[in-house]
Design an enzyme around this catalytic site. Structure first.
Site, mmCIF file in Angstrom:
data_model
loop_
_atom_site.group_PDB
_atom_site.id
_atom_site.type_symbol
_atom_site.label_atom_id
_atom_site.label_comp_id
_atom_site.label_asym_id
_atom_site.label_seq_id
_atom_site.Cartn_x
_atom_site.Cartn_y
_atom_site.Cartn_z
ATOM 1 N N GLU A 281 -10.915 52.906 9.237
ATOM 2 C CA GLU A 281 -9.804 52.762 10.181
ATOM 3 C C GLU A 281 -10.184 51.787 11.303
ATOM 4 O OE1 GLU A 281 -6.798 53.255 10.330
ATOM 5 O OE2 GLU A 281 -6.203 53.455 12.408
ATOM 6 N N HIS B 150 -26.192 48.059 -1.577
ATOM 7 C CA HIS B 150 -25.638 47.681 -2.876
ATOM 8 C C HIS B 150 -24.713 46.477 -2.769
ATOM 9 C CE1 HIS B 150 -27.506 51.096 -4.733
ATOM 10 N NE2 HIS B 150 -26.977 51.890 -3.810
ATOM 11 N N TRP C 60 12.311 40.695 8.189
ATOM 12 C CA TRP C 60 10.873 40.513 7.973
ATOM 13 C C TRP C 60 10.770 39.810 6.625
ATOM 14 C CZ3 TRP C 60 7.092 42.402 4.499
ATOM 15 C CH2 TRP C 60 5.773 42.286 4.947
ATOM 16 N N GLU D 274 -6.268 43.938 11.771
ATOM 17 C CA GLU D 274 -4.822 43.896 12.010
ATOM 18 C C GLU D 274 -4.460 43.123 13.274
ATOM 19 O OE1 GLU D 274 -2.267 47.754 10.769
ATOM 20 O OE2 GLU D 274 -3.927 48.194 12.085
ATOM 21 N N LYS E 1 5.911 47.427 11.405
ATOM 22 C CA LYS E 1 5.614 48.812 11.753
ATOM 23 C C LYS E 1 6.039 49.757 10.637
ATOM 24 C CE LYS E 1 4.400 52.124 14.428
ATOM 25 N NZ LYS E 1 2.935 52.269 14.453
ATOM 26 N N LYS F 229 -8.147 48.399 12.121
ATOM 27 C CA LYS F 229 -7.599 48.083 13.461
ATOM 28 C C LYS F 229 -8.031 46.689 13.881
ATOM 29 C CE LYS F 229 -5.132 50.351 13.790
ATOM 30 N NZ LYS F 229 -4.634 51.390 12.984
ATOM 31 N N ASN G 129 18.268 45.081 3.587
ATOM 32 C CA ASN G 129 16.876 45.488 3.742
ATOM 33 C C ASN G 129 16.413 45.920 2.362
ATOM 34 O OD1 ASN G 129 14.464 46.742 4.347
ATOM 35 N ND2 ASN G 129 15.374 48.445 5.455
ATOM 36 N N GLY G 130 15.298 45.357 1.882
ATOM 37 C CA GLY G 130 14.808 45.729 0.553
ATOM 38 C C GLY G 130 14.475 44.498 -0.253
ATOM 39 N N ARG H 177 9.994 47.810 14.491
ATOM 40 C CA ARG H 177 9.655 47.837 13.067
ATOM 41 C C ARG H 177 8.962 46.558 12.621
ATOM 42 N NH1 ARG H 177 13.764 51.609 10.817
ATOM 43 N NH2 ARG H 177 13.654 50.713 8.765
ATOM 44 N N CYS I 177 12.743 44.899 8.096
ATOM 45 C CA CYS I 177 14.160 44.631 8.305
ATOM 46 C C CYS I 177 14.908 45.816 8.916
ATOM 47 C CB CYS I 177 14.829 44.305 6.979
ATOM 48 S SG CYS I 177 14.083 42.925 6.142
HETATM 49 C C1 G6P Z 1 2.415 49.805 8.133
HETATM 50 C C2 G6P Z 1 1.998 50.022 9.572
HETATM 51 C C3 G6P Z 1 0.748 50.885 9.625
HETATM 52 C C4 G6P Z 1 0.963 52.189 8.880
HETATM 53 C C5 G6P Z 1 1.460 51.955 7.449
HETATM 54 C C6 G6P Z 1 1.953 53.245 6.817
HETATM 55 O O1 G6P Z 1 1.465 49.030 7.476
HETATM 56 O O2 G6P Z 1 1.759 48.789 10.210
HETATM 57 O O3 G6P Z 1 0.417 51.160 10.966
HETATM 58 O O4 G6P Z 1 -0.237 52.904 8.840
HETATM 59 O O5 G6P Z 1 2.577 51.049 7.460
HETATM 60 O O6 G6P Z 1 3.076 53.686 7.529
HETATM 61 P P1 G6P Z 1 3.561 55.167 7.633
HETATM 62 O O7 G6P Z 1 4.764 55.111 8.532
HETATM 63 O O8 G6P Z 1 3.908 55.608 6.248
HETATM 64 O O9 G6P Z 1 2.455 55.978 8.207
#
Ligand code: G6P
Length: 605
Positions: A478, A501, A74, A485, A600, A482, A99-100, A27, A2
């Site tokens: 990671e 395992h 959002w 996501e 984001k 990716k 927002n929240g 965001r 948001c």
């Molecule tokens: C969201 C984003 C990720 C990010 C995570 C932590 O999930 O989509 O890309 O790694 O938040 O965000 P930060 O801003 O704390 O690194």
């Protein structure tokens, strides 16, 4: 997640509100809206499409006004539908955006329904609008101060009232909100970037603050109602509306910006020294006996990689915790630990709460690795290292990750130095390797055409396994993150030694197994793990260092990276995994920069 913009001015503020929303788009959101004070009434427009769609609705309706609020939503409570989009109105008198998450919304909803309020949405936000209306005294500022006392949870709100046309009131607790100070006009927003070009005079509101914005003045009180002096800072915010140039998506652009981002993050670093992290760093680094890293998402995996580095180089024990777990866990506090938060945005609600939790337990040696110098995280930590990745627009983090790793490697070296564990020769060798990183990453980026060929095959899969060992295990994690996501392929990462395992049961001819294969001390062990996969018919896709002597054969596909890059190798090995995810998503036709359901900047719990 948001985003909020609000304005009180003596000119039409519609373009400012809409421009602000556009700058907050990065965001992540699924609906948006704007409300204005027009001819003594509240008017609004909402859309479940993009801000551009809202803009054409507003243009068509000829909406303009001097006082108003706007929002990108959002969804948390209630589906992303027009009736759930903000602003929410109460009795055509109060307009509010939020927002929240309000945790006691059920209880308040029941109380307000009993008082005759009719709810049009499933949101927790509408509850606040009705609450403010039900408590309205004729003075919105005073009313909001009282109303927020009834809220449990996290909020940043902006609200205005039909009966007070030149006033917008804001309040924050747990979600970010800033004030933009203008000449004869004032603004509110979730971040300074939203107001770039309108004002660079920014106040960062603190927890519990309530602000009264009028044309010629603003007035802030703290959580206990006392007048609060807050510093006005000049903030040159980037607009983030960076040109895509030759790239199809921001994610691709950001992957290719990594050499520059790493170079910028290292700019001015001519020697390893604790002062890189702040004036007080030497004293703090000297007295700490352990490190506790707190982060979410990709930043968490940067933290896991750092554990390997710090323990190996500085010989200091490191714990890495997912912020949302740590904040509620009964852990054993250690006041001598260095608490390191890692965050691209510096506004992630769970990481901020975890930091607060650590501090409340007397863990006061705090450091953040962050990409936004003006963020709450930087303001709340004693020490900071600002990564200079530049604005990252793609939801899936790429250049923020590799710059975090760069900063964390410097942290490992600095901690080692303070403990007398870094000789001048070692320092010189590490610095040389770090300076060469941009060129080394550039060489890896040249592998894109080979990765595109693999991505074609991956795009037809529904599952994938990622394997790594040692400091490349978090890189495998990671890589899997990716892929899931942005391509929506189910992907899991395992330390290769753990394969037998459990996950080996999933390996068939249909299962691509991506293997991160640096030529390090574990390479022979890794080769045995690869044999375990081949013996079950699994298809291996191996990213191997040139000197690792792994070659293609039946069921073993190999893309060769340059020669092994020592301790900094994780920074190189993550890059092909980012490109694999990107091109697989592209082949599947997903919305790469704005993957479904993700945001984001996650400013709610
Ligand atoms: C969201 C984003 C990720 C990010 C995570 C932590 O999930 O989509 O890309 O790694 O938040 O965000 P930060 O801003 O704390 O690194």
């Amino acid at each position: 997640m948001c985003g909020i913009v609000g304005a009180v001015a003596q000119r039409n503020i519609t373009p400012i509100l809409l421009q602000g929303l556009k700058r907050l788009e990065y965001r992540g959101y699924d609906s948006c809206g704007v409300a204005l004070h027009v001819d003594g009434a509240l008017t609004r427009s909402r859309s479940t499409s993009r801000v551009a769609d809202l803009e054409s609705q507003v243009e068509k309706a000829g909406l303009s006004g001097f006082t108003g609020i706007a929002h990108t939503r959002w969804a948390t409570h209630g589906a992303p539908a027009s009736h759930n989009a903000h602003p929410h109105f109460s009795r055509e008198r109060i307009a509010l955006v939020h927002n929240g998450i309000i945790e006691n919304h059920d209880e308040l909803r029941a109380e307000l329904s009993a008082a005759g309020y009719v709810f049009e949405s499933q949101t927790d936000t509408e509850v606040i609008a009705h609450l403010v209306d039900s408590m309205y005294t004729g003075d919105l500022f005073e009313t909001v101060q009282q109303a927020v006392k009834r809220l449990h949870g996290a909020y940043a709100i902006a609200v205005f009232c039909r009966d007070e046309p030149h006033r917008v009131v804001g309040a924050r607790q747990g979600s970010p909100l800033i004030v933009g100070v203008g000449k004869g006009e004032n603004f509110l927003a979730s971040d300074a970037m939203a107001l770039a070009g309108t004002t660079d005079q920014i106040i960062y509101l603190e927890e519990g603050d309530v602000v009264d914005l009028q044309l010629q003045r603003y007035w802030i009180v703290d959580g206990s109602g006392r007048p609060a002096e807050r510093e006005v800072r000049t903030v040159h915010a980037h607009t983030g509306a960076a040109e895509l140039g030759p790239y199809r998506h921001y994610m691709q652009k950001e992957i290719f910006e990594q050499p520059r981002a790493i170079a910028d993050t290292l700019e001015g670093v001519t020697a390893v020294m604790p002062e890189l992290f702040g004036d007080k760093a030497y004293n703090i680094f000297k007295k700490i006996d352990s490190v506790l890293i707190l982060a979410c998402g990709t930043s968490f995996y940067a933290g896991v990689t750092a554990k390997y580095w710090i323990e190996a180089i500085a010989k200091i024990p490191v714990n890495v915790e997912i912020a949302s777990e740590y904040r509620y866990r009964e852990s054993v506090p250690n006041p001598n630990a260095l608490v390191v938060t890692i965050s691209q945005s510096g506004e992630t609600a769970d990481t901020l709460a975890a930091l607060k939790h650590a501090r409340s337990q007397d863990m006061l040696n705090t450091l953040t690795i962050c990409n936004v110098a003006t963020s709450a995280m930087v303001r709340e930590c004693k020490l900071a290292y600002i990564t200079h990745a530049g604005v990252e627009v793609g939801v899936a983090s790429t250049k923020a990750f590799t710059t975090q790793l760069t900063a964390l490697f410097l942290l490992a070296l600095s901690l080692a130095q303070v403990r007398g564990r870094l000789s001048e020769e070692e320092e010189a060798a590490h610095l040389k390797a770090m300076r060469h990183l941009p060129a080394a990453v550039t060489a890896v980026l040249a592998l894109e055409p080979q990765i595109i060929a693999w991505a074609e095959e991956f795009s037809r899969k529904e599952n994938a396994l990622f394997l790594g060992r040692g400091m490349h295990y978090p890189i495998a994690l990671e890589g899997a993150l990716k892929l899931k996501e942005i391509s929506y392929i189910h992907a899991e990462a395992y330390p290769a030694g753990e394969l037998k395992h459990g996950p080996l049961a999933l390996v068939t001819q249909e299962m691509p197994v991506v293997t991160v294969a640096p030529n390090d001390a574990l390479i022979e062990k890794l080769k045995s793990n690869m044999q375990e996969v081949r013996a079950r018919g699994g298809q291996l896709y191996v990213f191997a260092d040139a000197d690792s002597r792994i070659s293609s054969s039946e069921g073993v596909h190999v893309i060769r990276l340059p020669e092994h890059y020592g301790m900094l190798s994780p920074i190189l090995h993550v890059v092909p995994l980012q490109m694999l995810a990107y091109h697989t998503a592209l082949a599947r036709g997903t919305d790469v920069d704005k993957p479904r359901n993700l945001a984001k900047s996650v400013t709610v719990e």
